[in-house]
Motif scaffolding. Sequence first.
Motif, PDB file in Angstrom:
ATOM      1  N   ILE A   7       0.838  -1.200   0.000  1.00 17.99           N
ATOM      2  CA  ILE A   7       0.000   0.000   0.000  1.00 17.99           C
ATOM      3  C   ILE A   7       0.872   1.249   0.000  1.00 17.99           C
ATOM      4  O   ILE A   7       0.597   2.209  -0.728  1.00 17.99           O
ATOM      5  CB  ILE A   7      -0.966  -0.014   1.200  1.00 17.99           C
ATOM      6  N   ARG A   8       1.938   1.243   0.791  1.00 23.38           N
ATOM      7  CA  ARG A   8       2.861   2.390   0.820  1.00 23.38           C
ATOM      8  C   ARG A   8       3.458   2.639  -0.561  1.00 23.38           C
ATOM      9  O   ARG A   8       3.533   3.772  -1.028  1.00 23.38           O
ATOM     10  CB  ARG A   8       3.984   2.158   1.824  1.00 23.38           C
ATOM     11  N   GLU A   9       3.900   1.576  -1.216  1.00 18.57           N
ATOM     12  CA  GLU A   9       4.482   1.710  -2.553  1.00 18.57           C
ATOM     13  C   GLU A   9       3.438   2.211  -3.553  1.00 18.57           C
ATOM     14  O   GLU A   9       3.749   3.014  -4.429  1.00 18.57           O
ATOM     15  CB  GLU A   9       5.065   0.371  -3.005  1.00 18.57           C
ATOM     16  N   LEU A  10       2.211   1.749  -3.405  1.00 15.91           N
ATOM     17  CA  LEU A  10       1.121   2.186  -4.276  1.00 15.91           C
ATOM     18  C   LEU A  10       0.859   3.676  -4.092  1.00 15.91           C
ATOM     19  O   LEU A  10       0.701   4.417  -5.067  1.00 15.91           O
ATOM     20  CB  LEU A  10      -0.142   1.383  -3.940  1.00 15.91           C
ATOM     21  N   ILE A  11       0.845   4.122  -2.839  1.00 19.12           N
ATOM     22  CA  ILE A  11       0.628   5.549  -2.552  1.00 19.12           C
ATOM     23  C   ILE A  11       1.731   6.387  -3.180  1.00 19.12           C
ATOM     24  O   ILE A  11       1.472   7.403  -3.823  1.00 19.12           O
ATOM     25  CB  ILE A  11       0.548   5.795  -1.033  1.00 19.12           C
ATOM     26  N   LYS A  12       2.988   5.941  -3.025  1.00 22.01           N
ATOM     27  CA  LYS A  12       4.112   6.696  -3.608  1.00 22.01           C
ATOM     28  C   LYS A  12       4.007   6.746  -5.125  1.00 22.01           C
ATOM     29  O   LYS A  12       4.206   7.789  -5.739  1.00 22.01           O
ATOM     30  CB  LYS A  12       5.447   6.064  -3.206  1.00 22.01           C
ATOM     31  N   ALA A  13       3.673   5.612  -5.743  1.00 20.93           N
ATOM     32  CA  ALA A  13       3.580   5.559  -7.203  1.00 20.93           C
ATOM     33  C   ALA A  13       2.477   6.474  -7.719  1.00 20.93           C
ATOM     34  O   ALA A  13       2.658   7.201  -8.703  1.00 20.93           O
ATOM     35  CB  ALA A  13       3.327   4.122  -7.659  1.00 20.93           C
ATOM     36  N   ILE A  14       1.349   6.471  -7.056  1.00 21.85           N
ATOM     37  CA  ILE A  14       0.233   7.328  -7.487  1.00 21.85           C
ATOM     38  C   ILE A  14       0.566   8.787  -7.237  1.00 21.85           C
ATOM     39  O   ILE A  14       0.268   9.653  -8.062  1.00 21.85           O
ATOM     40  CB  ILE A  14      -1.064   6.911  -6.775  1.00 21.85           C
ATOM     41  N   ASP A  15       1.205   9.078  -6.106  1.00 18.48           N
ATOM     42  CA  ASP A  15       1.578  10.449  -5.785  1.00 18.48           C
ATOM     43  C   ASP A  15       2.529  11.029  -6.828  1.00 18.48           C
ATOM     44  O   ASP A  15       2.446  12.188  -7.190  1.00 18.48           O
ATOM     45  CB  ASP A  15       2.220  10.504  -4.401  1.00 18.48           C
ATOM     46  N   GLN A  16       3.425  10.206  -7.355  1.00 17.26           N
ATOM     47  CA  GLN A  16       4.412  10.668  -8.327  1.00 17.26           C
ATOM     48  C   GLN A  16       3.880  10.647  -9.760  1.00 17.26           C
ATOM     49  O   GLN A  16       4.517  11.155 -10.660  1.00 17.26           O
ATOM     50  CB  GLN A  16       5.677   9.825  -8.228  1.00 17.26           C
ATOM     51  N   SER A  17       2.705  10.061  -9.968  1.00 17.91           N
ATOM     52  CA  SER A  17       2.153   9.980 -11.324  1.00 17.91           C
ATOM     53  C   SER A  17       1.155  11.114 -11.563  1.00 17.91           C
ATOM     54  O   SER A  17       0.871  11.905 -10.677  1.00 17.91           O
ATOM     55  CB  SER A  17       1.449   8.632 -11.523  1.00 17.91           C
ATOM     56  N   SER A  18       0.597  11.144 -12.756  1.00 18.37           N
ATOM     57  CA  SER A  18      -0.403  12.154 -13.087  1.00 18.37           C
ATOM     58  C   SER A  18      -1.817  11.645 -12.824  1.00 18.37           C
ATOM     59  O   SER A  18      -2.785  12.346 -13.092  1.00 18.37           O
ATOM     60  CB  SER A  18      -0.259  12.574 -14.556  1.00 18.37           C
ATOM     61  N   ILE A  19      -1.932  10.445 -12.288  1.00 21.34           N
ATOM     62  CA  ILE A  19      -3.244   9.870 -11.968  1.00 21.34           C
ATOM     63  C   ILE A  19      -3.864  10.668 -10.835  1.00 21.34           C
ATOM     64  O   ILE A  19      -3.213  10.949  -9.839  1.00 21.34           O
ATOM     65  CB  ILE A  19      -3.093   8.391 -11.540  1.00 21.34           C
ATOM     66  N   GLU A  20      -5.137  11.051 -10.991  1.00 20.32           N
ATOM     67  CA  GLU A  20      -5.797  11.811  -9.951  1.00 20.32           C
ATOM     68  C   GLU A  20      -6.667  10.941  -9.060  1.00 20.32           C
ATOM     69  O   GLU A  20      -6.935  11.287  -7.919  1.00 20.32           O
ATOM     70  CB  GLU A  20      -6.629  12.935 -10.562  1.00 20.32           C
ATOM     71  N   GLU A  21      -7.118   9.784  -9.570  1.00 22.74           N
ATOM     72  CA  GLU A  21      -7.921   8.884  -8.760  1.00 22.74           C
ATOM     73  C   GLU A  21      -7.581   7.448  -9.122  1.00 22.74           C
ATOM     74  O   GLU A  21      -7.367   7.123 -10.280  1.00 22.74           O
ATOM     75  CB  GLU A  21      -9.415   9.133  -8.984  1.00 22.74           C
TER      76      GLU A  21
END
Length: 164
Positions: A7-21
């Motif tokens: 979950i932590r890695e997923l949060i970091k990946a989404i935070d660094q991407s342009s995905i908003e949701e």
Amino acid sequence: MLKIQDIRELIKAIDQSSIEEFKYEQDGTKITMRKERKMIEQVQQVVQQAPISIPQQVVTTVQPQVENIVEKEVKQETPAVKPTNLHKITSPMVGTFYSSPSPDSAPYIKVGDQVKSDSVVCIVEAMKLMNEIEAEIKGEIVEILVENGQLVEYGQELFLVKPE
């Protein structure tokens, strides 16, 4: 079942991407993550990236207004020099930051408030558990670095405190 590290890695990946949701569902487990982009940050990035060129005839007719706008933007973009002796209160876990005990309540603290080492400054919700975060130091709150309802990482700075 996802592990906390996943979950932590997923949060970091989404935070660094342009995905908003982002939504994920497996075996009855649901995860939904959303990013809030502030319009001000996007405008400041555009202003910093591209110089503005205004035709001379426009400059002469609206000069006072343009100067006022530019002055305001420069004041907002100039970072304040922060003292180096400030204590940083950090998040001890990944979770959601809450500035008050309930949505109707006043925040635990505001900028300028005095805190003691055992003063509760916020709540970090992790896995449906509300964890009260204490100041750990006696001093004055100088800056609140996160927004109410924002996802925070382990070790992320939440507050700056000027020690007494």
